[in-house]
Design a protein around this motif. Sequence first.
Motif, short mmCIF file in Angstrom:
data_model
loop_
_atom_site.label_atom_id
_atom_site.label_comp_id
_atom_site.label_asym_id
_atom_site.label_seq_id
_atom_site.Cartn_x
_atom_site.Cartn_y
_atom_site.Cartn_z
N ASN A 1 33.05 38.73 49.17
CA ASN A 1 31.98 38.30 48.37
C ASN A 1 31.68 37.43 48.01
N ASP A 2 32.29 36.03 48.80
CA ASP A 2 31.41 35.20 48.91
C ASP A 2 29.66 35.15 50.04
N CYS A 3 30.11 35.52 50.40
CA CYS A 3 28.91 35.80 50.81
C CYS A 3 28.09 36.25 50.02
N LEU A 4 28.37 38.08 49.44
CA LEU A 4 27.57 38.23 48.34
C LEU A 4 27.35 37.47 47.12
N TYR A 5 28.07 36.46 47.10
CA TYR A 5 27.51 35.86 45.52
C TYR A 5 26.79 34.37 46.87
N ASN B 1 34.23 20.16 55.10
CA ASN B 1 35.33 19.99 55.06
C ASN B 1 36.04 20.96 53.94
N LEU B 2 35.19 21.46 53.22
CA LEU B 2 35.64 22.24 52.02
C LEU B 2 35.73 23.17 53.21
N LEU B 3 35.12 24.38 53.39
CA LEU B 3 35.59 25.25 54.46
C LEU B 3 36.27 25.39 55.27
N LEU B 4 37.06 23.97 56.36
CA LEU B 4 37.77 23.50 57.49
C LEU B 4 39.36 24.18 56.37
N GLN B 5 38.87 23.45 54.93
CA GLN B 5 40.70 23.36 54.02
C GLN B 5 41.10 24.17 53.33
N CYS B 6 39.72 24.55 53.18
CA CYS B 6 40.22 25.97 52.36
C CYS B 6 40.72 27.25 53.00
N SER C 1 24.85 41.72 36.24
CA SER C 1 26.39 41.46 34.68
C SER C 1 27.99 41.08 34.80
N GLU C 2 28.53 41.33 36.59
CA GLU C 2 29.34 41.47 36.52
C GLU C 2 29.94 40.17 37.48
N ARG C 3 31.77 40.17 37.16
CA ARG C 3 31.99 38.48 37.75
C ARG C 3 32.77 39.32 39.02
N CYS C 4 32.80 38.52 40.24
CA CYS C 4 33.34 38.54 40.80
C CYS C 4 33.78 37.22 41.97
N VAL C 5 35.73 37.50 42.41
CA VAL C 5 36.39 36.22 43.15
C VAL C 5 35.58 35.96 44.15
N VAL C 6 35.74 34.78 44.05
CA VAL C 6 35.12 33.79 45.68
C VAL C 6 35.50 32.47 45.64
N SER C 7 36.00 32.37 47.06
CA SER C 7 36.92 31.15 47.44
C SER C 7 36.86 30.42 47.39
N GLU C 8 37.33 28.66 46.55
CA GLU C 8 36.69 27.77 45.93
C GLU C 8 36.35 27.15 46.65
N ALA C 9 35.81 27.31 48.47
CA ALA C 9 34.76 27.19 49.45
C ALA C 9 33.46 27.22 48.60
N ALA C 10 33.40 28.31 48.43
CA ALA C 10 32.02 29.15 48.58
C ALA C 10 31.40 28.20 47.23
N SER C 11 32.57 28.01 46.00
CA SER C 11 32.32 27.77 44.65
C SER C 11 32.09 26.47 44.95
#
Length: 758
Positions: free
Chosen positions: A516-520, A408-413, A447-457
């Motif tokens: 970014n999701d895949c890298l995270y 559901n997370l992946l489909l709704q994001c 040490s870096e930060r990146c932007v990922v989807s709410e679904a991945a988080s």
Amino acid sequence: MDPLLDRINVRDLLSGHDLSDPSTPLSAPDLRLLINRLESHSLHIKSKVRSYLLSHYNDFASLFSLCNDAILKTDQISNSLSDILSLVSDRPIDVEIRELVDEIGRKTKEAREKRELLGLLRVIVGICERLEGARSALRNGRLSFVAEEVKELNKALRIGDEEEGEPIVYGLLRKQWADLFDEMQELLAKFMENAVRFDQEARSIRVKYRLRVDEIDGIELHTVLEAMDVAGILDYSLAKVADLIIKHVMTPAVNYELPVTFVEDVDQGSEGITEAVLNILPSQDCKIVDVDGDAIYARVIQVIRFIFKHICFENGSWIHSFGRLTWPRISDLIISNFLSKVVPEDASKLADFQKIIKCTAEFEIALKEMMFISASDNKDDRLSNFAENVEVHFAFRKRTEILGKARNLLLQCDFSVPQENTAKGSLLKNDGKVIHSSKHVDLLFSSERCVVSEAASQLMELVHQALQDVCLSSTRVALEFYHAARDAILLYEAVVPVKLERQLDGINQVAVLMHNDCLYLSQEILGLAFEYRSDFPDSIKEHAVFADMAPRFHLMAEEILQGQIQLVIFNLREAIDGADGFQNTHQMQQFESAKFSIDQVAFVLEKVHIIWEPLLLPLTYKRSMCMVLDSVFSRITRDILLLDDLAAEETLQLQRLIHLMLDNLSSLLKSLIAINSKGKSEEDSRRPIDDLVPSLCKIRKLAELLDMPLKSITSEWESAELLRCGFTMVELKDFIRAIFADSPLRKECLWRIENVSL
């Protein structure tokens, strides 16, 4: 005659001579003496033979007469034998005898075959009469007799054991038997259909004891069941009754939320029971929750006892047959409507489930006592097995919940980016709403930060929760949680690329966010074993593996990024194609066309800059953008260097176009230089921009060459400056020939370029 046959000894004839030495030769007188004595001895022998013959004359005469008679008889026998042979050769009697013997054999075989055919005919006639008799008995309602006949004829005709080469009549008889069997089976099925009916209005099961079908009346239900049992079709004939009971009785009986009650009503006449009714009524205790399942099990037992008594007539074999038809479905109904719903949702409540396990075991014991299920086959303990494996079911339910949440997370994001993560203004959806479906996260091994989807988080939060439960659970439950964590991660790979397939075909933030999701995820996966393995149950430690998934996501991230880079390069090449190779730019129309292409290039690059810079990691953005810029500058430089005849005005216009492009891309180049000046520890961060975009230096130098004197160009080559900028000797010579007219100076400069040692 015996003395005549004695051996003559030469030593006796020469007795006066010494013959002791065999090597001593005989003298001539000795030889003459020897010859004389031999002749004298021969005469003596002849005299004795003659005297012997004369003295035995009668005996020899009788012997010769006997021999003569034997010869005469031999001649007679020879003549007789010749006569016989002549007779046989004239009339071959042996042939006649052989023909007579063959004829006798044929007659005997024909007689034997006729006797066998007669016997077979008697058997066929008997079977035909029995088939006809059984068919007649079936029409008269003699079901037991028909069932017995069908059973015996089945053996007589060897149904199912046919052999090749059998008489055709056997096939015809088997067909008649099959027709009779089908007719009997259909009739018995009709009797059972009339015997057990569901009254929709009264909501009751009615069992009639005396039955009528067509013109056959007065048949007892017990007789029908006996006939089905004898004929071996009990399961077939009870199948519809089983479906009826399951649909209209068992389904409401096991309903956990809307319970019912059953009331039996038996119609007793003068000749015994004529009808039994099982009424289905709404329960008066709807508000009482059947926590342990006692009420459900009691209702099912009541229904089965009704069937055992009024349909199967307390016959163990019949009720067992009915159980084989219905128990799998009844048990599935109980599991789906009751047991699966009371499986604990928390591991602390597993102990409370023991009472349900006890009630379930007692329920199955009661069914075994009625022979509804087998007492020896553990496969029939379906409910006990389910209840005793409640830990597994609990874990399975939690695993299902985890995977359901992950899906559901992946489909709704919507995999879009909030306003604060954009370079210029708000990024809006098609409906005008501001996007908020991503967040910043810290990379585990950076040490870096990146932007990922709410679904991945949220997916990783779900995985971490599942692995924490692994550390606190028993082995079987922990194994399910472990597999749930792995499968939840792999769902991203299975669901997201399919969902975002169209977006991946364009230049947009969705593709970058997915990268970014895949890298995270790849970095988070690598850290799972370090974070949780030490707290896993010992049996899970041996099997728990996460590192195998990390390379898959890292590779997916790289593939997505490379796909975006290639897509950008393709769009830029299409824009450059509109310049038509930058030919004839001294003409206004061609110059405007080339200028429009340069503007399109700048527009595409600015769009990519706006999309990539806020989302990609700085070094990733820098490396990717440099690849794109290098492709653009290389293509434009190559097109200009391929021009073979340039007017003076044309060179100025080309120089103007290059300067225009570099001015339009100045902000982009500054952003790359800014990344370069942040002092990162990576090697790429310390390299100047010209090293990362080799063609940038070349196109800048090309702009200078377009209005540079020939001697200056030659000096630039001799100083190796042009070589450092990426020019080759062939390119430079073609460029000089395209700009400068043929002259002694041009020849001299070309000679110097060719012969300079670099």
